[in-house]
Design a protein around this motif. Structure first.
Motif, short mmCIF file in Angstrom:
data_model
loop_
_atom_site.label_atom_id
_atom_site.label_comp_id
_atom_site.label_asym_id
_atom_site.label_seq_id
_atom_site.Cartn_x
_atom_site.Cartn_y
_atom_site.Cartn_z
N ASP A 58 45.80 54.85 52.19
CA ASP A 58 44.67 54.76 53.11
C ASP A 58 43.33 54.69 52.37
OD1 ASP A 58 46.45 54.89 55.20
OD2 ASP A 58 46.15 57.02 55.56
N GLN A 59 43.24 55.38 51.24
CA GLN A 59 41.99 55.35 50.47
C GLN A 59 41.74 53.97 49.89
OE1 GLN A 59 41.47 58.57 47.67
NE2 GLN A 59 39.89 57.46 46.56
N ARG A 60 42.78 53.36 49.33
CA ARG A 60 42.63 52.00 48.80
C ARG A 60 42.31 51.02 49.93
NH1 ARG A 60 41.60 53.15 44.00
NH2 ARG A 60 43.27 53.56 42.55
N PHE A 61 42.92 51.22 51.09
CA PHE A 61 42.66 50.35 52.23
C PHE A 61 41.19 50.44 52.63
CE2 PHE A 61 42.67 49.63 56.92
CZ PHE A 61 43.00 48.29 56.89
N GLU A 62 40.64 51.64 52.63
CA GLU A 62 39.22 51.83 52.97
C GLU A 62 38.33 51.14 51.93
OE1 GLU A 62 37.87 53.00 55.79
OE2 GLU A 62 39.94 53.16 56.49
N LYS A 65 38.38 47.50 52.73
CA LYS A 65 37.56 47.20 53.91
C LYS A 65 36.08 47.12 53.54
CE LYS A 65 38.42 49.97 57.34
NZ LYS A 65 38.91 50.88 58.39
N LYS A 66 35.64 47.99 52.63
CA LYS A 66 34.24 47.95 52.19
C LYS A 66 33.94 46.64 51.48
CE LYS A 66 33.67 52.93 51.72
NZ LYS A 66 33.57 54.06 50.78
N ILE A 67 34.88 46.21 50.62
CA ILE A 67 34.73 44.93 49.91
C ILE A 67 34.64 43.80 50.92
CG2 ILE A 67 35.96 43.27 48.43
CD1 ILE A 67 34.87 45.60 46.84
N LYS A 70 31.29 43.83 52.71
CA LYS A 70 30.16 43.49 51.84
C LYS A 70 30.16 42.02 51.42
CE LYS A 70 27.70 45.11 47.75
NZ LYS A 70 27.64 46.14 46.71
N TYR A 71 31.35 41.48 51.06
CA TYR A 71 31.43 40.15 50.48
C TYR A 71 32.03 39.09 51.40
CZ TYR A 71 30.39 42.81 46.30
OH TYR A 71 29.81 43.64 45.38
N GLY A 72 32.64 39.54 52.50
CA GLY A 72 33.21 38.57 53.44
C GLY A 72 34.60 38.08 53.08
N LEU A 108 47.79 46.86 59.63
CA LEU A 108 46.43 47.24 59.23
C LEU A 108 45.81 46.16 58.35
CD1 LEU A 108 46.87 51.05 58.49
CD2 LEU A 108 45.38 50.03 60.21
N LEU A 109 46.57 45.65 57.38
CA LEU A 109 46.04 44.62 56.50
C LEU A 109 45.71 43.34 57.29
CD1 LEU A 109 48.34 45.23 53.43
CD2 LEU A 109 45.86 45.51 53.48
N LYS A 110 46.58 42.98 58.20
CA LYS A 110 46.32 41.79 59.02
C LYS A 110 45.11 41.99 59.92
CE LYS A 110 50.87 39.66 59.01
NZ LYS A 110 52.05 39.26 59.81
#
Length: 144
Positions: A58-62, A65-67, A70-72, A108-110
């Motif tokens: 979950d931490q890596r997933f978060e 999500k930030k990336i 920020k970058y699209g 979640l990834l999708k």
């Protein structure tokens, strides 16, 4: 692996064997100091998987999500400040390809539009605007 290049784990499992060999040499105190220093400088984790403290999924997933916000896009280059996120993304693609990704994680990834396709080995194409030079890309919203 040369600094500034992307390595696609989806295409070559020999890297995994090589990485495990480096970890074994390190564990047995037989890894040359200069190699140890170079690997450490690249962010390579010399501890075995069992010895490493794994960051929760979950931490890596978060972080991803930030990336994405920020970058699209979710194309994290190997030379990004957090190389572990690059390898985490590659692992998710491998699990998906081998039908080993847990359904809830796949969902979640999708949900954030994660690309399960193999990535290019080019930093520029990984930045989502390959016509830009790396210098010009620093002006844009690129992952550095």
């Amino acid at each position: 692996i040369r600094e500034g290049t992307l390595y696609n784990l989806d295409e070559d499992t020999s890297f995994g064997r090589w990485a495990n060999k480096q970890r074994l040499l390190y564990k047995e105190n037989r890894l040359w100091n200069d190699r140890k220093e170079r690997l450490t400088a690249l962010g390579f984790d010399l501890e075995s998987k069992k010895a490493r403290k794994e960051v929760p999924w979950d931490q890596r997933f978060e972080e991803l999500k930030k990336i994405k916000r920020k970058y699209g896009h979710d194309k994290v280059p190997l030379n990004y400040k957090n190389t572990k996120l690059y390898f985490w993304c590659s692992n998710q693609r491998n699990y998906y390809k081998k039908f080993k990704l847990l359904p809830e994680r796949e969902k979640l990834l999708k949900s954030i539009g994660f690309s399960f396709q193999k990535e290019s080995n080019s930093i520029d194409s990984n930045r989502n605007h390959s016509s830009k030079t790396p210098e010009a890309c620093t002006e844009q919203k690129c992952i550095q």
